[in-house]
Design an enzyme around this catalytic site. Structure first.
Site, PDB file in Angstrom:
ATOM      1  N   LYS A  50       0.820  -1.195   0.000  1.00 33.85           N
ATOM      2  CA  LYS A  50       0.000   0.000   0.000  1.00 33.85           C
ATOM      3  C   LYS A  50       0.857   1.250   0.000  1.00 33.85           C
ATOM      4  O   LYS A  50       0.371   2.352  -0.231  1.00 33.85           O
ATOM      5  CB  LYS A  50      -0.875   0.026   1.270  1.00 33.85           C
ATOM      6  CG  LYS A  50      -1.689  -1.224   1.474  1.00 33.85           C
ATOM      7  CD  LYS A  50      -2.340  -1.195   2.897  1.00 33.85           C
ATOM      8  CE  LYS A  50      -2.739  -2.600   3.282  1.00 33.85           C
ATOM      9  NZ  LYS A  50      -2.967  -2.736   4.711  1.00 33.85           N
ATOM     10  N   ASP A 110      14.916   0.338   0.574  1.00 38.37           N
ATOM     11  CA  ASP A 110      15.620   0.253   1.853  1.00 38.37           C
ATOM     12  C   ASP A 110      16.736  -0.790   1.735  1.00 38.37           C
ATOM     13  O   ASP A 110      17.771  -0.499   1.152  1.00 38.37           O
ATOM     14  CB  ASP A 110      14.569  -0.080   2.928  1.00 38.37           C
ATOM     15  CG  ASP A 110      15.090  -0.026   4.342  1.00 38.37           C
ATOM     16  OD1 ASP A 110      15.914   0.855   4.634  1.00 38.37           O
ATOM     17  OD2 ASP A 110      14.674  -0.851   5.172  1.00 38.37           O
ATOM     18  N   VAL A 160      10.825   6.525   8.295  1.00 41.17           N
ATOM     19  CA  VAL A 160       9.966   7.666   7.954  1.00 41.17           C
ATOM     20  C   VAL A 160       8.517   7.240   7.748  1.00 41.17           C
ATOM     21  O   VAL A 160       8.234   6.094   7.375  1.00 41.17           O
ATOM     22  CB  VAL A 160      10.494   8.410   6.701  1.00 41.17           C
ATOM     23  CG1 VAL A 160      11.787   9.149   7.021  1.00 41.17           C
ATOM     24  CG2 VAL A 160      10.700   7.461   5.522  1.00 41.17           C
TER      25      VAL A 160
HETATM   26  P1  IMP Z   1      13.275  -3.349   1.577  1.00 44.23           P
HETATM   27  O1  IMP Z   1      12.911  -4.716   1.076  1.00 44.23           O
HETATM   28  O2  IMP Z   1      14.120  -3.427   2.824  1.00 44.23           O
HETATM   29  O3  IMP Z   1      13.914  -2.462   0.536  1.00 44.23           O
HETATM   30  O4  IMP Z   1      11.961  -2.713   2.127  1.00 44.23           O
HETATM   31  C1  IMP Z   1      11.054  -2.092   1.363  1.00 44.23           C
HETATM   32  C2  IMP Z   1       9.757  -1.921   2.122  1.00 44.23           C
HETATM   33  O5  IMP Z   1       9.947  -1.753   3.541  1.00 44.23           O
HETATM   34  C3  IMP Z   1       9.104  -0.645   1.649  1.00 44.23           C
HETATM   35  O6  IMP Z   1       8.321  -0.881   0.502  1.00 44.23           O
HETATM   36  C4  IMP Z   1       8.333  -0.218   2.870  1.00 44.23           C
HETATM   37  O7  IMP Z   1       7.057  -0.825   2.898  1.00 44.23           O
HETATM   38  C5  IMP Z   1       9.144  -0.717   4.053  1.00 44.23           C
HETATM   39  N1  IMP Z   1      10.009   0.363   4.606  1.00 44.23           N
HETATM   40  C6  IMP Z   1      11.352   0.446   4.529  1.00 44.23           C
HETATM   41  N2  IMP Z   1      11.808   1.556   5.135  1.00 44.23           N
HETATM   42  C7  IMP Z   1      10.707   2.210   5.589  1.00 44.23           C
HETATM   43  C8  IMP Z   1      10.522   3.450   6.301  1.00 44.23           C
HETATM   44  O8  IMP Z   1      11.449   4.206   6.637  1.00 44.23           O
HETATM   45  N3  IMP Z   1       9.233   3.775   6.595  1.00 44.23           N
HETATM   46  C9  IMP Z   1       8.166   2.999   6.244  1.00 44.23           C
HETATM   47  N4  IMP Z   1       8.303   1.840   5.573  1.00 44.23           N
HETATM   48  C10 IMP Z   1       9.565   1.444   5.263  1.00 44.23           C
END
Ligand code: IMP
Ligand code: MG
Length: 188
Positions: A50, A110, A160
């Site tokens: 979402k 992230d 964030v």
């Molecule tokens: P990744 O697989 O670690 O790159 O995570 C991606 C997902 O983690 C994003 O699509 C977000 O839903 C969640 N996410 C990562 N960092 C944040 C943040 O700082 N705030 C809110 N959601 C985050």
């Protein structure tokens, strides 16, 4: 508990990192850039639910081309703030990607694990091209080599919230992007 979520606003919503005017200006720039890069094409814009829903809704209106839209929801097997690397599809696309110029619209890059999985999965569906737009990018958190073709803002390593981004499903509707005051809950 009987406490409505907005009663957490003062204790959990910290400093504004990117205000809504700055977000809107950058979204218009990204839309203009995509409009230039996709001249003569009809990009297929996939919003990742979402978190990217608000960004997707604003960005598609900043693109001056014919477009088509679809949505997909993915979740990781980890907790709400930690990604395990295993990703599952919670809601799949409605349409085939065969021969389409696909643009994946993500909220934040992230560790990169979610996007890495997604790109492998989408690539196997035969799009003509496949590129990524990420509103936010936390380069210092990357655990796997993956990049977005269009990035709204590089940000430091803060958790964030706002403009689609949640903490425990809250705060997605805040117009600014702010820093969460409480750190993520420690792993059990
Ligand atoms: P990744 O697989 O670690 O790159 O995570 C991606 C997902 O983690 C994003 O699509 C977000 O839903 C969640 N996410 C990562 N960092 C944040 C943040 O700082 N705030 C809110 N959601 C985050
Ligand atoms: Mg999330």
């Amino acid at each position: 508990m009987g406490v409505h979520w907005f009663q957490h606003l003062n204790e959990e919503v910290g400093e504004v990192l990117i205000d809504s005017e700055t977000i809107q200006r950058r979204v218009r720039e990204l839309g203009a850039e995509i409009t230039r890069d996709y001249q003569g094409k009809t990009p297929h814009l996939i919003g990742i639910l979402k978190g990217a829903s608000i960004f997707h809704a604003d960005l598609v209106r900043a693109i001056d081309l014919g477009v088509s839209l679809d949505f997909m929801a993915v979740g990781s097997y980890g907790g709400s703030t930690k990604t395990s690397g295993e990703v599952r599809i919670l809601k799949d696309l409605d349409e085939s990607l065969e021969g389409k110029d696909v643009l994946v619209i993500e909220d934040i890059l992230d560790t990169g694990l979610t996007l890495h999985y997604l790109l492998q999965n989408l690539e196997s569906r035969g799009p003509k091209s496949l590129r990524v737009v990420a509103l936010l990018n936390k380069p210092s958190r990357r655990e796997i080599e993956v990049t977005a073709d269009y990035v709204g803002f590089d940000i430091p390593d803060h958790f964030v919230i706002g403009y689609g981004l949640d903490f425990d499903q809250r705060y997605r509707n805040l117009p600014n992007i702010s820093i969460l005051k409480l750190g993520p809950a420690p792993a059990p």
